[in-house]
Design a protein around this motif. Structure first.
Motif, PDB file in Angstrom:
ATOM      1  N   ASP A 245      57.602  74.451  79.280  1.00  0.00           N
ATOM      2  CA  ASP A 245      57.258  74.349  77.529  1.00  0.00           C
ATOM      3  C   ASP A 245      58.022  74.272  76.131  1.00  0.00           C
ATOM      4  OD1 ASP A 245      58.671  76.724  77.443  1.00  0.00           O
ATOM      5  OD2 ASP A 245      57.041  77.703  76.122  1.00  0.00           O
ATOM      6  N   GLY A 246      57.259  73.721  75.420  1.00  0.00           N
ATOM      7  CA  GLY A 246      57.190  73.635  74.183  1.00  0.00           C
ATOM      8  C   GLY A 246      58.562  74.196  73.917  1.00  0.00           C
ATOM      9  N   ASP A 247      59.261  74.577  73.744  1.00  0.00           N
ATOM     10  CA  ASP A 247      60.445  75.539  73.931  1.00  0.00           C
ATOM     11  C   ASP A 247      61.532  76.072  75.064  1.00  0.00           C
ATOM     12  OD1 ASP A 247      59.040  78.191  74.183  1.00  0.00           O
ATOM     13  OD2 ASP A 247      60.329  79.474  73.115  1.00  0.00           O
ATOM     14  N   GLY A 248      60.969  75.687  76.021  1.00  0.00           N
ATOM     15  CA  GLY A 248      61.963  75.672  77.126  1.00  0.00           C
ATOM     16  C   GLY A 248      62.671  76.957  77.225  1.00  0.00           C
ATOM     17  N   ASP A 249      61.772  78.274  77.448  1.00  0.00           N
ATOM     18  CA  ASP A 249      61.611  78.928  77.932  1.00  0.00           C
ATOM     19  C   ASP A 249      60.619  79.886  79.416  1.00  0.00           C
ATOM     20  OD1 ASP A 249      59.110  79.920  76.535  1.00  0.00           O
ATOM     21  OD2 ASP A 249      59.685  81.928  75.827  1.00  0.00           O
ATOM     22  N   ARG A 250      59.766  78.439  79.551  1.00  0.00           N
ATOM     23  CA  ARG A 250      58.550  79.043  80.297  1.00  0.00           C
ATOM     24  C   ARG A 250      59.163  77.518  81.517  1.00  0.00           C
ATOM     25  NH1 ARG A 250      52.041  79.611  79.503  1.00  0.00           N
ATOM     26  NH2 ARG A 250      53.491  81.540  78.241  1.00  0.00           N
ATOM     27  N   MET A 316      61.598  92.456  80.303  1.00  0.00           N
ATOM     28  CA  MET A 316      62.551  92.867  79.803  1.00  0.00           C
ATOM     29  C   MET A 316      63.143  94.495  79.926  1.00  0.00           C
ATOM     30  SD  MET A 316      65.881  90.891  79.284  1.00  0.00           S
ATOM     31  CE  MET A 316      65.289  89.047  78.206  1.00  0.00           C
ATOM     32  N   GLU A 317      62.365  95.277  79.504  1.00  0.00           N
ATOM     33  CA  GLU A 317      62.476  96.486  78.949  1.00  0.00           C
ATOM     34  C   GLU A 317      62.476  96.827  80.244  1.00  0.00           C
ATOM     35  OE1 GLU A 317      59.660  98.072  76.108  1.00  0.00           O
ATOM     36  OE2 GLU A 317      60.344  96.999  74.609  1.00  0.00           O
ATOM     37  N   LEU A 318      61.879  96.923  80.852  1.00  0.00           N
ATOM     38  CA  LEU A 318      61.718  97.672  82.138  1.00  0.00           C
ATOM     39  C   LEU A 318      62.878  96.952  83.441  1.00  0.00           C
ATOM     40  CD1 LEU A 318      58.230  97.613  84.216  1.00  0.00           C
ATOM     41  CD2 LEU A 318      59.731  99.724  83.483  1.00  0.00           C
ATOM     42  N   LEU A 319      63.775  96.324  82.803  1.00  0.00           N
ATOM     43  CA  LEU A 319      64.461  95.294  83.459  1.00  0.00           C
ATOM     44  C   LEU A 319      66.163  96.529  83.543  1.00  0.00           C
ATOM     45  CD1 LEU A 319      63.946  91.733  84.260  1.00  0.00           C
ATOM     46  CD2 LEU A 319      63.948  93.104  85.655  1.00  0.00           C
ATOM     47  N   HIS A 320      65.594  96.499  81.940  1.00  0.00           N
ATOM     48  CA  HIS A 320      66.993  97.032  81.406  1.00  0.00           C
ATOM     49  C   HIS A 320      66.700  98.877  81.997  1.00  0.00           C
ATOM     50  CE1 HIS A 320      69.057  94.337  78.901  1.00  0.00           C
ATOM     51  NE2 HIS A 320      68.065  93.771  78.636  1.00  0.00           N
ATOM     52  N   GLN A 321      66.003  99.398  81.857  1.00  0.00           N
ATOM     53  CA  GLN A 321      65.679 100.709  82.361  1.00  0.00           C
ATOM     54  C   GLN A 321      66.713 101.018  83.792  1.00  0.00           C
ATOM     55  OE1 GLN A 321      61.955 101.661  81.553  1.00  0.00           O
ATOM     56  NE2 GLN A 321      61.834 101.111  78.901  1.00  0.00           N
ATOM     57  N   ASN A 322      65.514 100.238  84.722  1.00  0.00           N
ATOM     58  CA  ASN A 322      66.196 100.159  85.833  1.00  0.00           C
ATOM     59  C   ASN A 322      67.259  99.573  86.130  1.00  0.00           C
ATOM     60  OD1 ASN A 322      63.438 102.248  87.111  1.00  0.00           O
ATOM     61  ND2 ASN A 322      62.653  99.909  85.466  1.00  0.00           N
ATOM     62  N   GLY A 323      67.568  98.615  86.129  1.00  0.00           N
ATOM     63  CA  GLY A 323      68.770  97.991  85.840  1.00  0.00           C
ATOM     64  C   GLY A 323      69.092  96.957  87.315  1.00  0.00           C
ATOM     65  N   TRP A 324      67.636  96.240  86.718  1.00  0.00           N
ATOM     66  CA  TRP A 324      67.387  95.134  87.691  1.00  0.00           C
ATOM     67  C   TRP A 324      67.667  94.648  87.207  1.00  0.00           C
ATOM     68  CZ3 TRP A 324      61.910  97.372  89.980  1.00  0.00           C
ATOM     69  CH2 TRP A 324      62.132  98.226  90.578  1.00  0.00           C
ATOM     70  N   GLU A 325      67.922  92.887  87.763  1.00  0.00           N
ATOM     71  CA  GLU A 325      68.116  91.650  87.502  1.00  0.00           C
ATOM     72  C   GLU A 325      67.205  90.796  86.989  1.00  0.00           C
ATOM     73  OE1 GLU A 325      73.154  91.292  88.026  1.00  0.00           O
ATOM     74  OE2 GLU A 325      71.277  90.653  89.398  1.00  0.00           O
ATOM     75  N   LEU A 326      65.889  90.211  88.377  1.00  0.00           N
ATOM     76  CA  LEU A 326      64.550  89.618  88.514  1.00  0.00           C
ATOM     77  C   LEU A 326      63.413  89.914  88.076  1.00  0.00           C
ATOM     78  CD1 LEU A 326      64.275  86.503  89.265  1.00  0.00           C
ATOM     79  CD2 LEU A 326      64.063  87.665  91.383  1.00  0.00           C
ATOM     80  N   GLY A 327      62.882  89.052  87.107  1.00  0.00           N
ATOM     81  CA  GLY A 327      61.890  89.020  86.458  1.00  0.00           C
ATOM     82  C   GLY A 327      61.220  88.876  85.915  1.00  0.00           C
ATOM     83  N   GLY A 328      59.490  88.972  85.466  1.00  0.00           N
ATOM     84  CA  GLY A 328      59.060  87.081  84.894  1.00  0.00           C
ATOM     85  C   GLY A 328      57.669  87.863  85.188  1.00  0.00           C
ATOM     86  N   HIS A 333      56.913  82.719  82.410  1.00  0.00           N
ATOM     87  CA  HIS A 333      58.597  83.531  82.148  1.00  0.00           C
ATOM     88  C   HIS A 333      59.452  84.185  83.509  1.00  0.00           C
ATOM     89  CE1 HIS A 333      56.026  83.164  78.254  1.00  0.00           C
ATOM     90  NE2 HIS A 333      57.010  82.750  77.686  1.00  0.00           N
ATOM     91  N   ILE A 334      60.891  83.303  83.576  1.00  0.00           N
ATOM     92  CA  ILE A 334      61.234  83.696  84.421  1.00  0.00           C
ATOM     93  C   ILE A 334      62.651  84.776  83.910  1.00  0.00           C
ATOM     94  CG2 ILE A 334      62.481  83.648  86.730  1.00  0.00           C
ATOM     95  CD1 ILE A 334      59.710  81.285  86.886  1.00  0.00           C
ATOM     96  N   LEU A 337      68.818  87.892  85.092  1.00  0.00           N
ATOM     97  CA  LEU A 337      69.985  88.919  83.693  1.00  0.00           C
ATOM     98  C   LEU A 337      71.560  88.577  84.060  1.00  0.00           C
ATOM     99  CD1 LEU A 337      68.298  92.081  82.555  1.00  0.00           C
ATOM    100  CD2 LEU A 337      68.428  90.276  81.327  1.00  0.00           C
ATOM    101  N   ASP A 338      71.562  88.116  85.404  1.00  0.00           N
ATOM    102  CA  ASP A 338      72.799  87.714  86.171  1.00  0.00           C
ATOM    103  C   ASP A 338      73.301  86.605  85.559  1.00  0.00           C
ATOM    104  OD1 ASP A 338      71.251  87.204  87.989  1.00  0.00           O
ATOM    105  OD2 ASP A 338      72.349  86.540  89.118  1.00  0.00           O
ATOM    106  N   LYS A 339      72.228  85.683  85.084  1.00  0.00           N
ATOM    107  CA  LYS A 339      73.016  84.363  84.030  1.00  0.00           C
ATOM    108  C   LYS A 339      72.353  84.163  82.559  1.00  0.00           C
ATOM    109  CE  LYS A 339      73.442  82.529  88.466  1.00  0.00           C
ATOM    110  NZ  LYS A 339      74.489  82.530  89.194  1.00  0.00           N
ATOM    111  N   HIS A 340      71.800  84.619  81.957  1.00  0.00           N
ATOM    112  CA  HIS A 340      71.740  84.902  81.286  1.00  0.00           C
ATOM    113  C   HIS A 340      70.459  85.623  80.344  1.00  0.00           C
ATOM    114  CE1 HIS A 340      70.739  83.064  77.202  1.00  0.00           C
ATOM    115  NE2 HIS A 340      70.164  81.657  77.473  1.00  0.00           N
ATOM    116  N   SER A 341      70.878  86.542  78.876  1.00  0.00           N
ATOM    117  CA  SER A 341      70.345  87.652  78.235  1.00  0.00           C
ATOM    118  C   SER A 341      68.875  87.460  78.448  1.00  0.00           C
ATOM    119  CB  SER A 341      70.904  87.935  76.980  1.00  0.00           C
ATOM    120  OG  SER A 341      70.390  86.666  75.936  1.00  0.00           O
ATOM    121  N   THR A 342      68.640  86.237  78.073  1.00  0.00           N
ATOM    122  CA  THR A 342      66.806  86.167  78.227  1.00  0.00           C
ATOM    123  C   THR A 342      66.520  85.064  79.086  1.00  0.00           C
ATOM    124  OG1 THR A 342      65.285  85.420  76.351  1.00  0.00           O
ATOM    125  CG2 THR A 342      67.078  83.824  76.803  1.00  0.00           C
ATOM    126  N   GLY A 343      64.897  84.633  79.036  1.00  0.00           N
ATOM    127  CA  GLY A 343      63.997  83.934  79.904  1.00  0.00           C
ATOM    128  C   GLY A 343      64.708  82.731  79.667  1.00  0.00           C
TER     129      GLY A 343
END
Length: 450
Positions: A245-250, A316-328, A333-334, A337-343
């Motif tokens: 998408d236009g800003d590259g996060d999707r 992101m909040e749920l990922l951090h709360q559970n110590g998980w790395e993958l979501g979206g 938006h994917i 977290l093992d690759k980047h701090s944001t989508g």
């Protein structure tokens, strides 16, 4: 405490209409600068902030206004020019800056724009800092002395730094040689980046949506308008297509036959490959809009699954709360977290390509086991002050639909956060039943709405 200006993804609106005006954005820069320059955030060092933007014509004006406000507050500014939102997050973190700011309205048309902040660690600003910035918006810009003003500097190697970062997330022992890929950059912030990342990893690349003129961002191209990508993949007989998408996060992708794959399907490909390699940490986070078939697929794989509110901030909040790395989100938006701090659309695409290369399969084969359930979404305009969700007739209509679906589907009613609309969503295995149930609930809401 609710926020007056900050939404789930910064401050956004139509250019020229409050708050997306040069006057307000300069005040925003000053208020943010005063907060960021405080001793609590700088530890005695001079505060510095990175500004990036997408390709909208209004970005020039808003960049200058934001820069003026920050400098007046005594903050040094690094100007990165047109770069993706996740590039700002990455550069803010690696350059050890106090914050990063993106001028973008993501997938919206060029008439819109917005301001989004990242913290020093490359994640969204905490609520307390957003509250502090809003508290300073009512004050006046005050300059005690010219000696306290900040400076501005152009970050000339921003694009090159980010290209190298994206490439670093792909296994060094692997390449994309022999793959023909069409990439659609939506005439947005990745127009001078995505094709180079793929090419330097070995792929043959056909790039479309790479001629921004300030007004054509997301216009008929990109993740929200993939028809041109689908046609180009078939025309060039490519192995697959990637749309950002236009800003590259999707991200959405297209297989060799032009079939479109959304965020749910791409997260499934990543999750399954990670599980097979023993690299899946914990479970996967989706949202209220994640297709029920995805949840069922995770259950079958024995992978824990949680739903967050709609918005990558909440994922992101749920990922951090559970110590998980993958979501979206199914919108594309994917978050890895093992690759980047944001989508990140490019990094997520490389994760999918990693899975395809590892398994030696096509995109259609990798995602083929996930058959998404039919999903119907109806928007009903609701008069201000009307509470349809709490009405007995609506609750009864939902109960009838849920009994008919009998555990093989679900109903979700969700008010829009920006418009006077109620979203009626029904999904399930039986397409006819899903359509009928959605229509019946929407009719009941429509009668009450006015």
């Amino acid at each position: 405490m609710s926020k007056k200006y900050f939404g789930t993804d910064g401050i956004r609106g139509r250019v020229g209409d409050f708050p997306i005006t040069p006057q307000f954005v300069m005040q925003l820069g000053y208020a943010a600068g005063r907060v960021l320059a405080s001793a609590e955030h700088t530890r005695g060092e001079r505060s510095a902030v990175l500004i990036g933007k997408d390709t909208r014509i209004s970005g020039y004006m808003l960049e200058s206004a934001l820069q003026a406000g920050l400098i007046a507050a005594g903050v040094d500014v690094y100007l990165a020019g047109p770069i993706p939102t996740p590039a700002v997050a990455y550069l803010t973190r690696t350059l050890r800056l106090q914050a990063g700011i993106v001028i973008s309205a993501s997938h919206n048309p060029y008439e819109d724009n917005g301001i989004k902040f990242f913290s020093a660690n490359g994640s969204k600003l905490p609520d307390d800092i957003e509250h502090a910035i809003e508290a300073g918006l009512d004050g006046e810009i005050s300059i005690d002395s010219a000696t306290g003003l900040g400076k501005a500097k152009r970050l000339d190697d921003a694009v090159g730094r980010y290209i190298e970062f994206c490439k670093s997330t792909f296994p060094s022992a692997m390449n994309l040689r022999g793959m023909k890929i069409v990439v659609d950059c939506a005439h947005g912030a990745t127009y001078h980046i995505a094709q180079h990342v793929l090419h330097e990893l070995g792929a043959e690349v056909i790039a479309i949506g790479v001629k921004p003129d300030g007004k054509n961002i997301n216009d008929g191209y990109g993740a929200t308008a993939p028809a041109n990508l689908q046609a180009a993949v078939v025309e060039h007989q490519a192995d697959l297509g990637i749309a950002l998408d236009g800003d590259g996060d999707r991200l959405v992708m297209v297989d060799s036959k032009g079939v479109l794959y959304d965020g749910d399907q791409l997260i499934y490909v990543i999750a399954r490959q990670r599980q097979e390699q023993g690299r899946l940490v914990g479970g996967v986070v989706g949202t209220l809009m994640t297709n029920l078939a995805f949840e069922h697929a995770m259950q079958k794989m024995g992978v824990p699954f949680l739903r967050a509110r709609v918005g990558d901030r909440y994922v992101m909040e749920l990922l951090h709360q559970n110590g998980w790395e993958l979501g979206g989100e199914n919108s594309g938006h994917i978050i890895c977290l093992d690759k980047h701090s944001t989508g990140d659309g490019i990094v997520s695409a490389l994760e999918v390509l990693h899975a395809l290369r590892t398994q030696n399969v096509s995109l259609s084969e990798a995602a083929g086991d996930l058959k998404l359930y039919p999903q119907v979404l109806i928007y009903v305009r609701v008069a201000k002050g009307v509470d349809c969700l709490g009405h007995a007739d609506v609750k009864a209509a939902v109960a009838i639909a849920e009994r008919a679906l009998d555990g093989r589907g679900r109903v979700l009613l969700r008010p829009s956060g920006t418009e006077p609309l109620l979203r009626v969503m029904v999904e399930g295995e039986d397409k006819a039943l899903v359509e009928q149930s959605a229509k019946q609930i929407a009719d009941v809401v429509r009668k009450l709405a006015n």
